[in-house]
Design a protein around this motif. Structure first.
Motif, short mmCIF file in Angstrom:
data_model
loop_
_atom_site.label_atom_id
_atom_site.label_comp_id
_atom_site.label_asym_id
_atom_site.label_seq_id
_atom_site.Cartn_x
_atom_site.Cartn_y
_atom_site.Cartn_z
N GLU A 78 0.83 -1.20 0.00
CA GLU A 78 0.00 0.00 0.00
C GLU A 78 0.87 1.26 0.00
OE1 GLU A 78 -2.65 -0.68 3.31
OE2 GLU A 78 -4.09 -1.73 2.02
N ARG A 79 1.96 1.22 0.75
CA ARG A 79 2.82 2.40 0.84
C ARG A 79 3.38 2.80 -0.52
NH1 ARG A 79 7.73 1.60 4.76
NH2 ARG A 79 6.03 0.68 5.96
N LEU A 80 3.68 1.79 -1.34
CA LEU A 80 4.31 2.07 -2.64
C LEU A 80 3.31 2.07 -3.80
CD1 LEU A 80 7.58 -0.03 -2.20
CD2 LEU A 80 7.29 2.45 -1.91
N GLY A 81 2.03 1.89 -3.50
CA GLY A 81 1.02 1.92 -4.55
C GLY A 81 1.09 0.74 -5.49
N LEU A 82 1.43 -0.43 -4.95
CA LEU A 82 1.55 -1.64 -5.78
C LEU A 82 0.22 -2.39 -5.79
CD1 LEU A 82 5.09 -2.76 -4.57
CD2 LEU A 82 4.48 -1.20 -6.43
N ASP A 83 0.14 -3.40 -6.64
CA ASP A 83 -1.14 -4.09 -6.85
C ASP A 83 -1.31 -5.34 -6.00
OD1 ASP A 83 -2.30 -2.45 -9.13
OD2 ASP A 83 -0.30 -2.94 -9.88
N SER A 93 1.00 -17.59 4.74
CA SER A 93 0.67 -16.18 4.98
C SER A 93 -0.52 -15.67 4.18
CB SER A 93 1.89 -15.30 4.64
OG SER A 93 3.01 -15.70 5.39
N VAL A 94 -1.15 -16.54 3.41
CA VAL A 94 -2.18 -16.07 2.47
C VAL A 94 -3.35 -15.41 3.20
CG1 VAL A 94 -3.86 -16.77 0.72
CG2 VAL A 94 -1.56 -17.74 0.68
N ARG A 95 -3.89 -16.08 4.20
CA ARG A 95 -5.06 -15.50 4.90
C ARG A 95 -4.73 -14.15 5.52
NH1 ARG A 95 -9.13 -19.24 4.98
NH2 ARG A 95 -8.40 -21.40 5.11
N TYR A 96 -3.57 -14.07 6.14
CA TYR A 96 -3.17 -12.81 6.79
C TYR A 96 -3.00 -11.71 5.75
CZ TYR A 96 -0.51 -9.42 9.47
OH TYR A 96 -0.09 -8.26 10.08
N LYS A 99 -6.36 -10.48 4.61
CA LYS A 99 -6.99 -9.67 5.65
C LYS A 99 -6.39 -8.25 5.69
CE LYS A 99 -7.57 -9.84 10.70
NZ LYS A 99 -6.33 -9.26 11.22
N GLU A 100 -5.07 -8.19 5.54
CA GLU A 100 -4.37 -6.90 5.62
C GLU A 100 -4.55 -6.06 4.36
OE1 GLU A 100 -2.54 -5.62 8.41
OE2 GLU A 100 -3.79 -7.23 9.24
N LEU A 101 -4.53 -6.69 3.19
CA LEU A 101 -4.51 -5.95 1.93
C LEU A 101 -5.88 -5.80 1.28
CD1 LEU A 101 -1.24 -7.40 0.34
CD2 LEU A 101 -1.52 -5.23 1.58
N GLY A 102 -6.86 -6.60 1.72
CA GLY A 102 -8.21 -6.47 1.18
C GLY A 102 -8.45 -7.32 -0.05
N GLU A 103 -9.71 -7.30 -0.47
CA GLU A 103 -10.15 -8.18 -1.56
C GLU A 103 -9.58 -7.80 -2.92
OE1 GLU A 103 -11.85 -11.10 -1.38
OE2 GLU A 103 -11.46 -10.78 0.74
#
Length: 206
Positions: A78-83, A93-96, A99-103
């Motif tokens: 999010e900080r760097l505007g990546l996808d 780590s997928v679920r986490y 949860k952190e980055l959204g759908e």
């Protein structure tokens, strides 16, 4: 990333990048070929260096409507505007990350040669799973993702699959009916002309 009938190209950057030359080189490849996504896969752990390179490559990719994901550094997405993020710990780590980055974020993960890890990652919400290398090499323990893994996956599992590592014309030809994406990196960046090298590989897909 949508799942096409013909496999799409998923570019993987070199682990070390020269800022004065690589963005231009990447732009040339993106202009010459249809690319689904680019993965920033740097070896450096220097956050400032990662940020500078990500900023430069984001300008190149987003100008061409190509998604840019980063290997492992989820906090920088999010900080760097990546996808999105490409994880290298299979399903862990997928679920986490979701949860952190959204759908809307792209979340993919490398599952080596493990069908079980791939299925677990898909169930955890991964947008794609990657397997590889696709041929035995001298690095690591010599294990590789065999053709029948991709055949089985394409018949049974709906989550898109990426084949990456040790790709060549013959492997691309063999895997094309069973994979959604080819993760291509050193196969072209190690060549004098990455555009021409990629053209040879994509020709083998049809």
């Amino acid at each position: 990333m949508d799942t096409p009938e013909t496999p799409q190209i998923y570019l993987i950057t070199p682990p070390e990048i020269a800022l004065e030359s690589f963005p231009k080189q990447l732009g040339a490849v993106l202009d010459a070929h249809e690319i689904a996504c680019v993965r920033l896969a740097l070896s450096t752990k220097d956050e400032d260096q990662v940020a500078r390179i990500a900023d430069a490559l984001r300008e190149v990719t987003h100008a061409r409507d190509v998604a840019l994901v980063i290997s492992d550094h989820q906090l920088l997405v999010e900080r760097l505007g990546l996808d999105g993020v490409h994880l290298n710990d299979a399903a862990r780590s997928v679920r986490y990350a979701r949860k952190e980055l959204g759908e809307d974020a792209i979340i993919g993960t490398f599952c080596g040669t493990s069908k079980h890890e791939g299925m677990a990652a898909g169930e955890a919400g991964a947008d794609y799973v990657s397997f590889g290398p696709v041929q035995a090499g001298t690095l690591g323990d010599g294990s590789f993702a065999e053709l029948d893994l991709f055949q089985w996956w394409s018949e049974v599992i709906e989550v898109p699959v990426v084949a990456e590592g040790a790709l060549d014309v013959d492997m691309v030809r063999a895997l094309a009916p069973y994979t959604d994406f080819f993760g291509i990196g050193d196969e072209i960046w190690a060549q004098d002309d990455p555009v021409a090298a990629l053209k040879l590989l994509t020709a083998a897909m049809s």
